[in-house]
Write a protein that holds these residues in place. Structure first.
Motif, PDB file in Angstrom:
ATOM      1  N   VAL A  20       0.838  -1.199   0.000  1.00  0.00           N
ATOM      2  CA  VAL A  20       0.000   0.000   0.000  1.00  0.00           C
ATOM      3  C   VAL A  20       0.874   1.251   0.000  1.00  0.00           C
ATOM      4  N   THR A  21       1.954   1.222   0.764  1.00  0.00           N
ATOM      5  CA  THR A  21       2.887   2.346   0.801  1.00  0.00           C
ATOM      6  C   THR A  21       3.491   2.603  -0.574  1.00  0.00           C
ATOM      7  N   ILE A  22       3.879   1.532  -1.258  1.00  0.00           N
ATOM      8  CA  ILE A  22       4.465   1.670  -2.601  1.00  0.00           C
ATOM      9  C   ILE A  22       3.434   2.225  -3.576  1.00  0.00           C
ATOM     10  N   GLU A  23       2.208   1.699  -3.522  1.00  0.00           N
ATOM     11  CA  GLU A  23       1.148   2.192  -4.417  1.00  0.00           C
ATOM     12  C   GLU A  23       0.865   3.665  -4.164  1.00  0.00           C
ATOM     13  N   LEU A  24       0.756   4.036  -2.905  1.00  0.00           N
ATOM     14  CA  LEU A  24       0.491   5.422  -2.537  1.00  0.00           C
ATOM     15  C   LEU A  24       1.602   6.338  -3.051  1.00  0.00           C
ATOM     16  N   SER A  25       2.840   5.922  -2.849  1.00  0.00           N
ATOM     17  CA  SER A  25       3.983   6.728  -3.284  1.00  0.00           C
ATOM     18  C   SER A  25       4.033   6.843  -4.798  1.00  0.00           C
ATOM     19  N   LEU A  26       3.747   5.738  -5.483  1.00  0.00           N
ATOM     20  CA  LEU A  26       3.803   5.731  -6.942  1.00  0.00           C
ATOM     21  C   LEU A  26       2.765   6.671  -7.540  1.00  0.00           C
ATOM     22  N   PHE A  27       1.520   6.572  -7.084  1.00  0.00           N
ATOM     23  CA  PHE A  27       0.470   7.454  -7.599  1.00  0.00           C
ATOM     24  C   PHE A  27       0.778   8.916  -7.288  1.00  0.00           C
ATOM     25  N   ALA A  28       1.291   9.172  -6.093  1.00  0.00           N
ATOM     26  CA  ALA A  28       1.584  10.550  -5.695  1.00  0.00           C
ATOM     27  C   ALA A  28       2.719  11.140  -6.521  1.00  0.00           C
ATOM     28  N   ILE A  29       3.760  10.359  -6.776  1.00  0.00           N
ATOM     29  CA  ILE A  29       4.896  10.886  -7.536  1.00  0.00           C
ATOM     30  C   ILE A  29       4.507  11.120  -8.992  1.00  0.00           C
ATOM     31  N   VAL A  30       3.653  10.249  -9.552  1.00  0.00           N
ATOM     32  CA  VAL A  30       3.171  10.463 -10.922  1.00  0.00           C
ATOM     33  C   VAL A  30       2.371  11.759 -10.998  1.00  0.00           C
ATOM     34  N   LEU A  31       1.482  11.965 -10.028  1.00  0.00           N
ATOM     35  CA  LEU A  31       0.718  13.208  -9.983  1.00  0.00           C
ATOM     36  C   LEU A  31       1.648  14.404  -9.818  1.00  0.00           C
ATOM     37  N   GLY A  32       2.655  14.252  -8.959  1.00  0.00           N
ATOM     38  CA  GLY A  32       3.609  15.332  -8.750  1.00  0.00           C
ATOM     39  C   GLY A  32       4.399  15.661 -10.002  1.00  0.00           C
ATOM     40  N   LEU A  33       4.787  14.640 -10.763  1.00  0.00           N
ATOM     41  CA  LEU A  33       5.521  14.862 -12.012  1.00  0.00           C
ATOM     42  C   LEU A  33       4.672  15.640 -13.014  1.00  0.00           C
ATOM     43  N   ILE A  34       3.392  15.298 -13.083  1.00  0.00           N
ATOM     44  CA  ILE A  34       2.493  15.990 -14.018  1.00  0.00           C
ATOM     45  C   ILE A  34       2.282  17.436 -13.585  1.00  0.00           C
ATOM     46  N   LEU A  35       1.939  17.635 -12.315  1.00  0.00           N
ATOM     47  CA  LEU A  35       1.705  18.991 -11.819  1.00  0.00           C
ATOM     48  C   LEU A  35       2.982  19.825 -11.871  1.00  0.00           C
ATOM     49  N   GLY A  36       4.108  19.198 -11.555  1.00  0.00           N
ATOM     50  CA  GLY A  36       5.373  19.914 -11.592  1.00  0.00           C
ATOM     51  C   GLY A  36       5.724  20.387 -12.981  1.00  0.00           C
ATOM     52  N   LEU A  37       5.488  19.552 -13.986  1.00  0.00           N
ATOM     53  CA  LEU A  37       5.775  19.941 -15.363  1.00  0.00           C
ATOM     54  C   LEU A  37       4.880  21.092 -15.800  1.00  0.00           C
ATOM     55  N   ILE A  38       3.594  20.989 -15.460  1.00  0.00           N
ATOM     56  CA  ILE A  38       2.660  22.065 -15.814  1.00  0.00           C
ATOM     57  C   ILE A  38       3.081  23.377 -15.151  1.00  0.00           C
ATOM     58  N   ALA A  39       3.392  23.317 -13.862  1.00  0.00           N
ATOM     59  CA  ALA A  39       3.792  24.529 -13.136  1.00  0.00           C
ATOM     60  C   ALA A  39       5.092  25.099 -13.675  1.00  0.00           C
ATOM     61  N   ALA A  40       6.043  24.232 -14.035  1.00  0.00           N
ATOM     62  CA  ALA A  40       7.317  24.704 -14.583  1.00  0.00           C
ATOM     63  C   ALA A  40       7.112  25.416 -15.912  1.00  0.00           C
ATOM     64  N   ILE A  92      -3.630  12.861  -3.460  1.00  0.00           N
ATOM     65  CA  ILE A  92      -3.761  14.241  -3.937  1.00  0.00           C
ATOM     66  C   ILE A  92      -2.866  15.178  -3.133  1.00  0.00           C
ATOM     67  N   ALA A  93      -2.918  15.065  -1.813  1.00  0.00           N
ATOM     68  CA  ALA A  93      -2.122  15.958  -0.967  1.00  0.00           C
ATOM     69  C   ALA A  93      -0.627  15.760  -1.192  1.00  0.00           C
ATOM     70  N   LEU A  94      -0.186  14.509  -1.222  1.00  0.00           N
ATOM     71  CA  LEU A  94       1.234  14.232  -1.434  1.00  0.00           C
ATOM     72  C   LEU A  94       1.670  14.622  -2.840  1.00  0.00           C
ATOM     73  N   GLY A  95       0.810  14.373  -3.829  1.00  0.00           N
ATOM     74  CA  GLY A  95       1.140  14.722  -5.208  1.00  0.00           C
ATOM     75  C   GLY A  95       1.222  16.218  -5.426  1.00  0.00           C
ATOM     76  N   VAL A  96       0.277  16.954  -4.850  1.00  0.00           N
ATOM     77  CA  VAL A  96       0.295  18.417  -4.973  1.00  0.00           C
ATOM     78  C   VAL A  96       1.523  18.984  -4.269  1.00  0.00           C
ATOM     79  N   ASN A  97       1.857  18.410  -3.121  1.00  0.00           N
ATOM     80  CA  ASN A  97       3.044  18.861  -2.395  1.00  0.00           C
ATOM     81  C   ASN A  97       4.308  18.612  -3.207  1.00  0.00           C
ATOM     82  N   ALA A  98       4.439  17.405  -3.748  1.00  0.00           N
ATOM     83  CA  ALA A  98       5.621  17.071  -4.539  1.00  0.00           C
ATOM     84  C   ALA A  98       5.708  17.922  -5.796  1.00  0.00           C
ATOM     85  N   GLY A  99       4.557  18.233  -6.384  1.00  0.00           N
ATOM     86  CA  GLY A  99       4.538  19.006  -7.618  1.00  0.00           C
ATOM     87  C   GLY A  99       5.215  20.359  -7.492  1.00  0.00           C
ATOM     88  N   ALA A 100       5.076  20.993  -6.329  1.00  0.00           N
ATOM     89  CA  ALA A 100       5.688  22.306  -6.123  1.00  0.00           C
ATOM     90  C   ALA A 100       7.206  22.222  -6.146  1.00  0.00           C
TER      91      ALA A 100
END
Length: 218
Positions: A20-40, A92-100
């Motif tokens: 579950v930890t791996i799944e949570l981290s994987l989904f969050a980092i993917v979301l973060g990569l997408i949001l980070g690219l958009i923000a950049a 969502i929270a972890l992904g948005v945080n990572a995205g910044a």
């Protein structure tokens, strides 16, 4: 005296929680990569409102605790009629945080690409989208891999905060069994070992990826 035999009775549950930890981290980092690219891309654009919006997003997220952010998503959104499960809220929270943070990593990578390359591409008649997709972003990604890898490792460790909103990941399950068996040291050491094992494998994979990307660049 320490008794790790207690842990062996629950190791199956701890391994399931690690998944579950791996799944949570994987989904969050993917979301973060997408949001980070958009923000950049917004931040390096010439459109002022987009630049201001990206700056505001990065400023707010990097300047507030991740604990507050995850509580706002899990407990705050239902007040405005948005119901999300604990797992989805954590992603969502972890992904948005990572995205910044990833936005700044991407921006640094994009800025490292020599401007002469984009000017040459423009002289050949390439559009901005084509230049970014074929020339700038591939190089920026290669440069950013070490920093992105560090962010992914941090995300894996930060996922433990999801235990505070009832996600049955490794930390929450470890806490539950530690409390019921009065074996806090044993279960927390085991949890630490499992986190260490996961981050070690992730670090190994990222080093391999970095090596392959550097080889393909030659």
């Amino acid at each position: 005296m320490l008794d790790f035999s207690l842990v062996s009775d629950f190791i199956g549950f701890l391994l399931e929680a690690s998944v579950v930890t791996i799944e949570l981290s994987l989904f969050a980092i993917v979301l973060g990569l997408i949001l980070g690219l958009i923000a950049a891309l917004m931040k390096i654009s010439n459109i002022k409102p987009l630049m201001w919006l990206a700056d505001f997003y990065i400023w707010v997220i990097r300047g507030t605790p991740i604990l507050v952010q995850i509580f706002l998503v899990y407990y705050g959104l239902p007040q405005v009629g948005i119901e999300l499960g604990a797992f989805s809220s954590s992603v969502i929270a972890l992904g948005v945080n990572a995205g910044a943070y990833i936005a700044e990593i991407y921006r640094g990578g994009i800025m490292s690409v020599p401007k002469g390359q984009t000017e040459a591409a423009e002289s050949l008649g390439m559009t901005y989208t084509t230049i970014m997709r074929r020339i700038v972003l591939p190089q920026a990604f290669r440069v950013s891999i070490p920093a992105l890898g560090n962010q992914a490792i941090s995300m894996l460790k930060d996922s433990s905060i999801a235990s505070l909103v009832t996600v049955s990941e490794l930390m929450m399950v470890s806490q539950r069994f530690a409390a019921t068996n009065y074996a806090f040291i044993e279960f927390y050491i085991t949890a630490a070992a499992l986190y260490l094992l996961m981050t070690t494998f992730l670090s190994y994979f990222l080093k391999k990826l970095e090596f392959r990307m550097s080889q393909s660049e030659r």
